[in-house]
Design a protein around this motif. Structure first.
Motif, mmCIF file in Angstrom:
data_model
loop_
_atom_site.group_PDB
_atom_site.id
_atom_site.type_symbol
_atom_site.label_atom_id
_atom_site.label_comp_id
_atom_site.label_asym_id
_atom_site.label_seq_id
_atom_site.Cartn_x
_atom_site.Cartn_y
_atom_site.Cartn_z
ATOM 1 N N SER A 55 0.806 -1.224 0.000
ATOM 2 C CA SER A 55 0.000 0.000 0.000
ATOM 3 C C SER A 55 0.836 1.270 0.000
ATOM 4 O O SER A 55 0.710 2.127 0.872
ATOM 5 N N HIS A 92 -4.875 8.509 5.302
ATOM 6 C CA HIS A 92 -3.579 8.893 5.855
ATOM 7 C C HIS A 92 -2.442 8.481 4.916
ATOM 8 O O HIS A 92 -2.453 7.380 4.356
ATOM 9 N N ASP A 159 -3.240 4.586 3.457
ATOM 10 C CA ASP A 159 -4.250 3.674 3.989
ATOM 11 C C ASP A 159 -5.113 3.140 2.845
ATOM 12 O O ASP A 159 -6.249 3.560 2.641
ATOM 13 N N THR A 162 -8.657 1.454 3.804
ATOM 14 C CA THR A 162 -9.820 2.337 3.954
ATOM 15 C C THR A 162 -10.327 2.804 2.600
ATOM 16 O O THR A 162 -11.544 2.854 2.356
#
Length: 395
Positions: A55, A92, A159, A162
């Motif tokens: 990620s 984030h 993130d 999410t």
């Protein structure tokens, strides 16, 4: 549960990050009012490449289209609420940057050329001499390094979990339907796919089909009689704890020895391919534990002396959907089928490229071509021409 309808305007095969991004961009576009079906074989996504991704996002690519995709990806992460809605969470970004290291003149020349391209496109990548590297990262050894390339502030770990869950949740609220099934075949007529057959016995009429099947992309393409050079390849990830913590965050360091490593919250992460990097079965997640002892740990300790005393906490195996032609995404329509759109072969870049690619494929469905960002250099048609778009910056 079978699909609610017998026909859909768009059938998306693969519901992980790329497929969900396409569905969300389609559903939110006021110019589209059709039905969307996402076909996903495992809605738990336990073994999906999305779930095993590190990620991260970076500007440090060597082709203009990939830098442009990353520039939009960064904008999307920073302004997720502006795109998704004020009720959306913030995404984030831990922007410690990537650090590429070159130990020979050929690699240093590539870094210089790439940095010039990135700077021209607005990225803040900077080149670092051995002396500057020592000053910035005194806990690392650079005796074999002649040049570094670093971009703090615009690169790092975001993130993605999410973002992925928000794509799915918001798409469902806008009417996108998901079904647990596997696409097992296509019916075609006149150069078009007319129906998608599913493992649950459903036969679905379709207007357009999107191949977002990740490491299984070639199997989906074969159902239309099309061959694409995408294969599953293993990538190992190791999470470890250091007894002596570093004095600052460790950038995602792309080491010339063939491994990479970075800060991971209070821990650290390292990754690499197998010793012999080749195709594997998409259901093969077996770890070669000798890689840690024989290759990764020695390389870490050589570069960072503090990593001589570390403790392995977790490991996993993920899959790249590896494009053997040129390690770049294969996007858009193939000349042999007028309603099958490809979004495949990301070779490890899928999560960070999902915002731009999802938007682009949705625009292609609605308008018949790229609108916001010209993704034509990544056209799947280059598989037919045999002319690669080489991306040297592949981890």
């Amino acid at each position: 549960m079978a699909p609610a309808h017998s026909s859909y305007d768009v059938v998306i095969i693969g519901g992980a990050m790329i497929g969900s991004a396409v569905a969300w961009w389609l559903a939110r576009d006021p110019a589209f009012d059709g039905r969307i079906l996402v076909v996903e074989r495992d809605p738990s996504f336990e073994f999906a490449s999305t779930s095993h991704s590190n990620s991260c996002i970076r500007m440090q690519f060597g082709t203009e289209v990939n830098v442009a995709i990353s520039r939009f990806g960064l904008e999307f992460i920073r302004n997720f609420r502006g795109f998704a809605g004020e009720d959306a969470p913030e995404i984030h970004l831990d922007d410690f940057g990537y650090l590429y290291l070159a130990r020979d003149e050929a690699e240093a020349a590539r870094l210089r050329t790439a940095q010039a391209l990135q700077a021209r496109m607005g990225a803040g990548t900077r080149l670092l001499s051995p002396g500057q590297l020592h000053a910035a990262f005194p806990f690392m050894r650079f005796d074999d390094v002649i040049l570094g390339s670093h971009n703090p502030g615009e690169e790092g770990c975001f993130d993605g979990g999410t973002m992925f869950s928000e794509f799915r949740r918001r798409a469902r609220k806008m009417g996108v339907e998901e079904v647990k099934a596997e696409a097992t075949g296509f019916e075609t007529a006149g150069g078009r796919i007319t129906h998608v057959t599913l493992s649950d016995g459903s036969r679905i009429a379709c207007g357009q089909v999107v191949n977002a099947a990740g490491p299984r992309a070639s199997r989906v393409a074969e159902m239309a009689g099309i061959a694409i050079p995408v294969e599953p390849r293993k990538r190992y990830t190791f999470i470890f704890e250091a007894e002596d913590r570093l004095p600052r965050k460790l950038p995602l360091t792309v080491d010339p020895c063939g491994i990479h490593y970075r800060t991971d919250g209070a821990l650290y992460m390292a990754g690499c391919p197998p010793v012999t990097d080749g195709p594997c079965d998409p259901d093969d997640f077996e770890m070669d534990h000798a890689v840690w002892e024989d290759r990764v740990w020695p390389a870490l300790a050589e570069r960072i002396p503090a990593f001589e005393r570390i403790r392995l906490r977790n490991t996993w195996v993920g899959h790249y959907a590896y494009n053997t032609l040129d390690q770049n995404a294969l996007l858009g329509l193939h000349p042999d089928c007028e309603n099958l759109l490809f979004a495949n072969g990301f070779s490890g870049h899928g999560l960070q490229q999902a915002p731009a690619v999802g938007r682009g494929i949705a625009e292609h469905v609605i308008h018949g071509g790229w609108r916001s960002l010209d993704l034509s250099p990544l056209s799947v048609a280059r598989v037919v021409s045999g002319v690669p778009l080489t991306e040297a910056a592949v981890i």
